[in-house]
Design a protein around this motif. Structure first.
Motif, mmCIF file in Angstrom:
data_model
loop_
_atom_site.group_PDB
_atom_site.id
_atom_site.type_symbol
_atom_site.label_atom_id
_atom_site.label_comp_id
_atom_site.label_asym_id
_atom_site.label_seq_id
_atom_site.Cartn_x
_atom_site.Cartn_y
_atom_site.Cartn_z
ATOM 1 N N ARG A 31 42.860 57.772 34.010
ATOM 2 C CA ARG A 31 41.935 56.613 35.309
ATOM 3 C C ARG A 31 42.834 55.320 34.335
ATOM 4 O O ARG A 31 42.410 55.904 32.990
ATOM 5 N N GLY A 32 42.986 54.910 35.369
ATOM 6 C CA GLY A 32 42.912 53.399 34.792
ATOM 7 C C GLY A 32 41.867 52.639 35.375
ATOM 8 O O GLY A 32 40.551 53.170 35.762
ATOM 9 N N ARG A 33 42.015 51.456 35.826
ATOM 10 C CA ARG A 33 41.188 50.623 35.833
ATOM 11 C C ARG A 33 40.617 50.331 37.150
ATOM 12 O O ARG A 33 41.115 50.596 38.038
ATOM 13 N N HIS A 34 39.380 50.317 37.395
ATOM 14 C CA HIS A 34 38.711 50.320 39.046
ATOM 15 C C HIS A 34 39.159 48.843 39.420
ATOM 16 O O HIS A 34 39.686 47.804 38.584
ATOM 17 N N ILE A 35 39.858 49.229 40.790
ATOM 18 C CA ILE A 35 40.362 47.497 41.385
ATOM 19 C C ILE A 35 39.695 47.545 42.084
ATOM 20 O O ILE A 35 39.390 48.903 43.307
ATOM 21 N N GLY A 36 38.969 46.815 42.327
ATOM 22 C CA GLY A 36 38.084 46.436 43.509
ATOM 23 C C GLY A 36 38.914 44.502 44.036
ATOM 24 O O GLY A 36 38.689 43.477 43.926
ATOM 25 N N LEU A 37 38.524 44.793 45.640
ATOM 26 C CA LEU A 37 39.231 43.611 46.000
ATOM 27 C C LEU A 37 38.219 43.037 47.694
ATOM 28 O O LEU A 37 38.307 43.836 47.985
ATOM 29 N N VAL A 38 38.265 41.852 47.532
ATOM 30 C CA VAL A 38 37.547 41.163 48.896
ATOM 31 C C VAL A 38 38.148 40.430 49.402
ATOM 32 O O VAL A 38 38.655 39.410 48.819
ATOM 33 N N LEU A 39 39.277 40.818 50.102
ATOM 34 C CA LEU A 39 40.085 39.937 50.857
ATOM 35 C C LEU A 39 39.558 39.290 51.901
ATOM 36 O O LEU A 39 39.498 40.497 53.307
#
Length: 174
Positions: A122-130
């Protein structure tokens, strides 16, 4: 409602980079790759074979869209870095606070680097608040690989998703 996107057509032309989070070195790297190298859809260059996939969820509430995902690679080769693209059916607000390694590339698009994707890892967790310009009742969220680090990915079924998020605050998984 979740379904896999069946192809690349119909999402409009690529747009120029309009904003990059200040101080986000990774975001600058992503933007530079998009503008300077003419990077295109995944698989444009032959290279080692990998199987990039994205799993996560989206949630829409009162004009704010949250996207959380974990990129992974089913192998057979490692990928040093890739770029995931998030496209929306609604316009983004003018100002966005994006996570490190992410850049806005249009009125309705954000890209984020995945970091290294080890073989079968797995890669890094990606979190977006748009923040959205308006408060739509629903937003279609399209997730796909924009740049794949030079790898060839023959299985697009697990890295191209379309998720319809209703303005209920409920999470929708992909």
């Amino acid at each position: 409602m979740v379904r896999s996107a069946g192809g690349r057509g119909g999402y409009g032309p690529r747009e120029e980079v309009v904003a990059v989070r200040g101080g986000a070195v990774g975001g600058v790297v992503v933007a530079g790759l998009l503008v300077l190298s003419g990077a295109g859809p995944a698989g444009a260059w032959a290279g080692p074979e990998a199987d990039v996939a994205y799993h996560g969820r989206v949630r829409l509430a009162q004009g704010q869209l949250r996207v959380w995902m974990v990129p992974q690679n089913e192998g057979p080769s490692a990928v040093p870095n890739a770029t995931v693209r998030v496209r929306l059916s609604a316009d983004l607000a003018d100002r966005q606070e994006l996570a490190g390694g992410c850049a806005r590339v249009g009125r309705r698009e954000v890209v984020c680097e995945t970091g290294a994707l080890p073989e079968h890892g797995r890669g890094r967790h990606i979190g977006l608040v748009l923040e959205l310009r308006d408060r739509p009742a629903e937003v279609a969220v399209r997730i796909d690989t924009w740049w794949d680090g030079g790898a060839t990915d023959r299985n697009r079924a697990n890295n191209e998703h379309v998720v319809l998020a209703l303005d209920t605050g409920d999470p929708y998984a992909f």
